[in-house]
Design a protein around this motif. Structure first.
Motif, short mmCIF file in Angstrom:
data_model
loop_
_atom_site.label_atom_id
_atom_site.label_comp_id
_atom_site.label_asym_id
_atom_site.label_seq_id
_atom_site.Cartn_x
_atom_site.Cartn_y
_atom_site.Cartn_z
N GLY A 163 35.73 55.97 44.85
CA GLY A 163 35.60 55.26 46.12
C GLY A 163 34.64 54.09 46.03
N LEU A 164 33.49 54.33 45.41
CA LEU A 164 32.52 53.25 45.25
C LEU A 164 33.07 52.15 44.36
CD1 LEU A 164 29.27 55.38 44.90
CD2 LEU A 164 29.87 53.86 46.81
N SER A 165 33.77 52.52 43.30
CA SER A 165 34.38 51.54 42.41
C SER A 165 35.40 50.69 43.17
CB SER A 165 35.07 52.26 41.25
OG SER A 165 35.82 51.36 40.48
N TRP A 166 36.25 51.32 43.94
CA TRP A 166 37.26 50.59 44.68
C TRP A 166 36.65 49.67 45.73
CZ3 TRP A 166 41.70 54.60 45.88
CH2 TRP A 166 42.32 54.96 44.68
N LEU A 167 35.64 50.15 46.44
CA LEU A 167 34.98 49.32 47.45
C LEU A 167 34.36 48.08 46.81
CD1 LEU A 167 33.31 52.09 49.62
CD2 LEU A 167 35.12 50.54 50.39
N CYS A 168 33.67 48.27 45.70
CA CYS A 168 33.06 47.14 44.99
C CYS A 168 34.12 46.22 44.41
CB CYS A 168 32.15 47.65 43.87
SG CYS A 168 30.68 48.51 44.48
N TYR A 169 35.18 46.79 43.87
CA TYR A 169 36.26 46.01 43.27
C TYR A 169 36.93 45.12 44.30
CZ TYR A 169 40.69 45.03 40.90
OH TYR A 169 41.77 44.41 40.34
N TYR A 170 37.26 45.69 45.46
CA TYR A 170 37.93 44.90 46.49
C TYR A 170 37.03 43.80 47.04
CZ TYR A 170 42.56 46.86 47.01
OH TYR A 170 43.87 47.18 46.82
N LYS A 171 35.75 44.10 47.18
CA LYS A 171 34.80 43.07 47.65
C LYS A 171 34.71 41.95 46.62
CE LYS A 171 31.96 41.52 50.71
NZ LYS A 171 32.47 41.09 52.00
N ALA A 172 34.60 42.31 45.35
CA ALA A 172 34.54 41.31 44.28
C ALA A 172 35.84 40.50 44.23
CB ALA A 172 34.28 41.97 42.93
N LEU A 173 36.96 41.18 44.39
CA LEU A 173 38.26 40.51 44.35
C LEU A 173 38.42 39.55 45.52
CD1 LEU A 173 40.66 40.64 42.41
CD2 LEU A 173 41.68 42.36 43.89
N GLN A 174 37.87 39.94 46.66
CA GLN A 174 37.94 39.09 47.85
C GLN A 174 37.09 37.83 47.66
OE1 GLN A 174 36.15 40.58 51.54
NE2 GLN A 174 38.10 40.13 52.52
N MET A 175 35.97 37.99 46.96
CA MET A 175 35.02 36.88 46.81
C MET A 175 35.29 36.02 45.57
SD MET A 175 31.65 39.09 47.76
CE MET A 175 30.47 37.76 47.63
N GLY A 176 35.92 36.58 44.54
CA GLY A 176 36.08 35.85 43.28
C GLY A 176 37.51 35.76 42.83
N ASP A 177 37.69 35.08 41.72
CA ASP A 177 39.02 34.94 41.12
C ASP A 177 39.41 36.23 40.41
OD1 ASP A 177 39.08 32.29 41.92
OD2 ASP A 177 38.32 31.54 39.99
N ALA A 178 40.67 36.64 40.58
CA ALA A 178 41.16 37.85 39.90
C ALA A 178 40.99 37.72 38.39
CB ALA A 178 42.63 38.09 40.25
N SER A 179 41.16 36.52 37.87
CA SER A 179 41.06 36.31 36.42
C SER A 179 39.64 36.50 35.90
CB SER A 179 41.55 34.91 36.06
OG SER A 179 40.77 33.92 36.70
N LYS A 180 38.65 36.53 36.79
CA LYS A 180 37.27 36.79 36.38
C LYS A 180 36.81 38.19 36.78
CE LYS A 180 35.89 32.06 36.06
NZ LYS A 180 35.00 31.00 36.42
N VAL A 181 37.26 38.65 37.94
CA VAL A 181 36.86 39.98 38.43
C VAL A 181 37.44 41.07 37.54
CG1 VAL A 181 37.13 41.63 40.34
CG2 VAL A 181 36.56 39.23 40.82
N VAL A 182 38.71 40.98 37.21
CA VAL A 182 39.39 42.03 36.47
C VAL A 182 38.78 42.27 35.08
CG1 VAL A 182 41.59 42.79 35.51
CG2 VAL A 182 41.51 41.84 37.81
N PRO A 183 38.52 41.22 34.30
CA PRO A 183 37.89 41.49 32.99
C PRO A 183 36.54 42.19 33.10
CG PRO A 183 38.74 39.25 33.05
CD PRO A 183 38.85 39.80 34.44
N ILE A 184 35.74 41.80 34.08
CA ILE A 184 34.45 42.46 34.26
C ILE A 184 34.66 43.91 34.66
CG2 ILE A 184 32.33 42.51 35.63
CD1 ILE A 184 32.55 39.40 35.70
N ASP A 185 35.62 44.16 35.54
CA ASP A 185 35.95 45.53 35.94
C ASP A 185 36.36 46.36 34.72
OD1 ASP A 185 36.74 47.63 37.99
OD2 ASP A 185 38.69 47.23 37.07
N LYS A 186 37.07 45.73 33.79
CA LYS A 186 37.55 46.46 32.62
C LYS A 186 36.45 46.72 31.59
CE LYS A 186 41.44 46.81 34.49
NZ LYS A 186 41.53 47.95 35.37
N MET A 187 35.26 46.20 31.84
CA MET A 187 34.11 46.57 31.00
C MET A 187 33.84 48.07 31.14
SD MET A 187 32.80 44.28 29.05
CE MET A 187 31.20 45.01 28.75
#
Length: 137
Positions: free
Chosen positions: A76-100
């Motif tokens: 839940g925390l991961s998804w909340l942070c992910y969606y907020k990051a996705l809303q604020m940033g480019d998917a091409s930058k958010v997704v690679p960081i998420d995949k860390m």
């Protein structure tokens, strides 16, 4: 068979990111996460009943309950942070960081689960980290 499911997971995760980026437009990130979560809950329970696994519900140990609940909270925390990051940033930058999370998972599996950490794991972690930094900087 695990490899097929892992590949499918990767494909669906990629679709998730793209579909979410389009769908979150004009929607609060927490509301979007809640909607996504409801869909996941419904799909999960449908699979439980389709595969006739509901009988195992009463056989879950206390230890399993604790760790499944903690895992759910982390998700839940991961998804909340992910969606907020996705809303604020480019998917091409958010997704690679998420995949860390791959690198972090390998390290945590070594420390807590005592899984092997070979030279290939080390090189892979270095390459994933370098690739992520290369893509986002």
């Amino acid at each position: 068979m695990w490899l097929i499911f892992a590949i499918l997971s990767s494909v669906f995760a990629a679709l998730t990111s793209i579909l979410a980026k389009v769908g979150i437009e004009g929607v609060g990130s927490n509301l979007a996460t809640a909607i996504r979560t409801c869909v996941v809950v419904i799909m999960s329970w449908l699979m439980v009943f389709i595969t006739n696994q509901q009988a195992g519900f009463s056989e879950i140990s206390k230890r399993s309950w604790i760790f499944l609940i903690l895992s759910g909270l982390a998700t839940g925390l991961s998804w909340l942070c992910y969606y907020k990051a996705l809303q604020m940033g480019d998917a091409s930058k958010v997704v690679p960081i998420d995949k860390m999370s791959v690198v972090l998972t390998l390290i945590l599996a070594f420390v807590f689960l005592h899984e092997s950490f070979t030279w290939k794991s080390v090189v892979g972690c270095i390459l994933i980290t370098a690739g992520t930094l290369f893509m986002v900087l």
